[in-house]
Design a protein around this motif. Structure first.
Motif, PDB file in Angstrom:
ATOM      1  N   ASP A  59      22.219 -11.075   5.352  1.00 11.57           N
ATOM      2  CA  ASP A  59      21.254 -11.277   4.278  1.00 11.57           C
ATOM      3  C   ASP A  59      21.857 -10.919   2.926  1.00 11.57           C
ATOM      4  O   ASP A  59      21.601 -11.590   1.922  1.00 11.57           O
ATOM      5  N   HIS A  82       0.999  -7.443  -0.532  1.00 15.68           N
ATOM      6  CA  HIS A  82       2.162  -8.283  -0.298  1.00 15.68           C
ATOM      7  C   HIS A  82       1.882  -9.424   0.689  1.00 15.68           C
ATOM      8  O   HIS A  82       2.805 -10.062   1.171  1.00 15.68           O
ATOM      9  N   GLU A 132      -2.051 -12.697   6.263  1.00 12.85           N
ATOM     10  CA  GLU A 132      -0.752 -12.685   6.916  1.00 12.85           C
ATOM     11  C   GLU A 132      -0.127 -11.301   6.835  1.00 12.85           C
ATOM     12  O   GLU A 132      -0.247 -10.612   5.811  1.00 12.85           O
ATOM     13  N   PRO A 158       3.575  -9.418   7.123  1.00 15.31           N
ATOM     14  CA  PRO A 158       5.020  -9.652   7.254  1.00 15.31           C
ATOM     15  C   PRO A 158       5.532  -9.151   8.594  1.00 15.31           C
ATOM     16  O   PRO A 158       5.057  -8.142   9.125  1.00 15.31           O
ATOM     17  N   GLN A 159       6.515  -9.848   9.134  1.00 14.08           N
ATOM     18  CA  GLN A 159       7.056  -9.479  10.431  1.00 14.08           C
ATOM     19  C   GLN A 159       8.401  -8.771  10.338  1.00 14.08           C
ATOM     20  O   GLN A 159       8.961  -8.381  11.365  1.00 14.08           O
ATOM     21  N   ASP A 160       8.897  -8.584   9.120  1.00 13.80           N
ATOM     22  CA  ASP A 160      10.263  -8.088   8.978  1.00 13.80           C
ATOM     23  C   ASP A 160      10.417  -7.385   7.645  1.00 13.80           C
ATOM     24  O   ASP A 160       9.804  -7.786   6.654  1.00 13.80           O
ATOM     25  N   TYR A 161      11.257  -6.357   7.614  1.00  8.74           N
ATOM     26  CA  TYR A 161      11.488  -5.625   6.359  1.00  8.74           C
ATOM     27  C   TYR A 161      12.188  -6.487   5.319  1.00  8.74           C
ATOM     28  O   TYR A 161      12.013  -6.294   4.112  1.00  8.74           O
ATOM     29  N   LEU A 162      12.977  -7.467   5.769  1.00  7.59           N
ATOM     30  CA  LEU A 162      13.638  -8.341   4.809  1.00  7.59           C
ATOM     31  C   LEU A 162      12.655  -9.264   4.108  1.00  7.59           C
ATOM     32  O   LEU A 162      12.939  -9.770   3.021  1.00  7.59           O
ATOM     33  N   VAL A 163      11.499  -9.470   4.730  1.00  7.99           N
ATOM     34  CA  VAL A 163      10.431 -10.244   4.086  1.00  7.99           C
ATOM     35  C   VAL A 163       9.636  -9.340   3.153  1.00  7.99           C
ATOM     36  O   VAL A 163       9.427  -9.646   1.980  1.00  7.99           O
ATOM     37  N   ARG A 164       9.185  -8.197   3.667  1.00  8.01           N
ATOM     38  CA  ARG A 164       8.344  -7.283   2.884  1.00  8.01           C
ATOM     39  C   ARG A 164       9.052  -6.794   1.626  1.00  8.01           C
ATOM     40  O   ARG A 164       8.443  -6.677   0.550  1.00  8.01           O
ATOM     41  N   ALA A 176      11.912  -8.182   0.182  1.00  6.99           N
ATOM     42  CA  ALA A 176      12.890  -9.155  -0.313  1.00  6.99           C
ATOM     43  C   ALA A 176      13.150  -8.974  -1.800  1.00  6.99           C
ATOM     44  O   ALA A 176      14.313  -8.954  -2.250  1.00  6.99           O
ATOM     45  N   ASP A 177      12.087  -8.858  -2.592  1.00  8.45           N
ATOM     46  CA  ASP A 177      12.262  -8.697  -4.041  1.00  8.45           C
ATOM     47  C   ASP A 177      12.979  -7.394  -4.369  1.00  8.45           C
ATOM     48  O   ASP A 177      13.799  -7.337  -5.300  1.00  8.45           O
TER      49      ASP A 177
END
Length: 341
Positions: A18, A255, A268, A270-276, A278-279
């Motif tokens: 990532d 978020h 919804e 989030p399913q992943d820390y990279l989504v939650r 990301a910013d």
């Protein structure tokens, strides 16, 4: 290309891949100059489509690759100490994912090595300091409008844990983020930790003590509690509420997208820390690149990484021994006399 910061990325797994994407497509002012991973095929997949990036199995070889001016460490925690010391010996600025070093003895060796240099080279990847919600909460607490902070209530939930996850890792991997966030938000060191263990969830793998309830005490009398639940089954959730003398403030509820259809509303998760976050990762890496190109080091540093390791180690002892454990950070070197903001 000569105007871009050449970054060697160590580790091409979930986090490393990532960051490679981020350096190539999101962040300005930098390029991927080399990648190292014990699995060369995984590394080649991570740099697919990026021309001219050499792939190495040996991280030291990546540090010595042509054009490398800085290092981003995203390998597993036990490999961080060797990589950090190698970067220091070459005078290379570093962004190191957490944990800086999993054990406090190794973390102290990194502190001592950087202190001997007499200048900071490393930023540690506590990306919550770059999250918009956390930054707003920090500004509010620093402004004093709500009075003295009395408590932080924190929630840290994952969908599921990896197969290798242990009961200790709930603290030294997951809760390590809350350890740093609490120190930063409150401007205080954590002085003691107690861990309570409810009956494990039926969704937790056999033998894993999940969830856990972690209670930290601070040097000026505030309390920080963390509910950590790494097999919640429904999503990735991180929340924090500060309770102060004259009010409270909570972050982490804003978020998600809410879909309204068919007479109902669905939010919804989030399913992943990279989504939650990301910013936050984008801002963190951009800030590191900008500072590095200017010859500066900002953000959480080696002392913060060391403090997180010491507190987490005390937390693991509290979990295993079923008692309150005090935290002793020892003497802070002069290089870290100014608390990172």
């Amino acid at each position: 290309m000569g105007d871009l910061l050449g970054v060697a990325v160590l580790g091409a797994g979930h986090m490393g891949a990532d960051h490679i994407r981020r350096l190539e497509r999101v962040v300005s002012g930098a390029r991927v100059a080399a990648v190292a991973d014990p699995d060369p095929e995984r590394a080649r997949e991570a740099v697919a489509g990026i021309e001219g990036v050499p792939v190495h199995a040996d991280p030291v070889a990546a540090l010595d690759a042509p054009g490398v001016q800085a290092v981003l460490i995203a390998s597993p925690g036990p490999a961080h100490e060797e990589a950090l010391l190698a970067a220091f010996s070459r005078g290379l600025p570093v962004l190191c994912e957490k944990p800086m070093v999993p054990d406090s003895a190794g973390a102290l060796r990194v502190v001592e090595a950087e202190a001997r240099l007499g200048r900071r080279l490393a930023q540690i990847g506590f990306m919550r300091r770059y999250d918009a919600g956390y930054r707003r909460l920090k500004s509010l607490l620093d402004g004093g409008r709500l009075g003295r902070p009395l408590m932080l209530h924190c929630t840290h939930r994952n969908v599921s844990s990896p197969p290798h996850f242990t009961s200790a890792m709930l603290i030294n991997s997951s809760v390590s983020h809350e350890i740093d966030a609490a120190r930063w938000l409150l401007g205080q060191e954590l002085t003691a930790v107690t861990v309570l263990r409810p009956t494990p969830s039926a969704g937790a793998p056999s033998g894993l003590l999940d969830p856990q309830f972690v209670l930290f005490e601070t040097e000026r009398g505030a309390l920080v509690d963390v509910e950590v639940f790494v097999n919640s089954g429904f999503g990735y959730q991180v929340r924090c509420e500060a309770v102060c003398e004259s009010g409270s403030a909570r972050i982490g509820d804003d978020h998600a997208m809410v879909v309204t259809a068919g007479g109902s509303a669905c939010e919804e998760v989030p399913q992943d820390y990279l989504v939650r976050f990301a910013d936050a990762y984008d801002r963190e890496v951009q800030a590191w690149v900008d500072a590095t190109r200017q010859g500066r080091v900002t953000g959480p540093g080696v002392w913060d990484g060391y403090a997180a390791s010491v507190v987490a180690e005390a937390g693991v002892r509290a979990l295993q021994e079923g008692r309150r454990v005090t935290v002793d950070l020892g003497q802070r070197p002069e290089l870290y006399a100014t608390v990172s903001r």
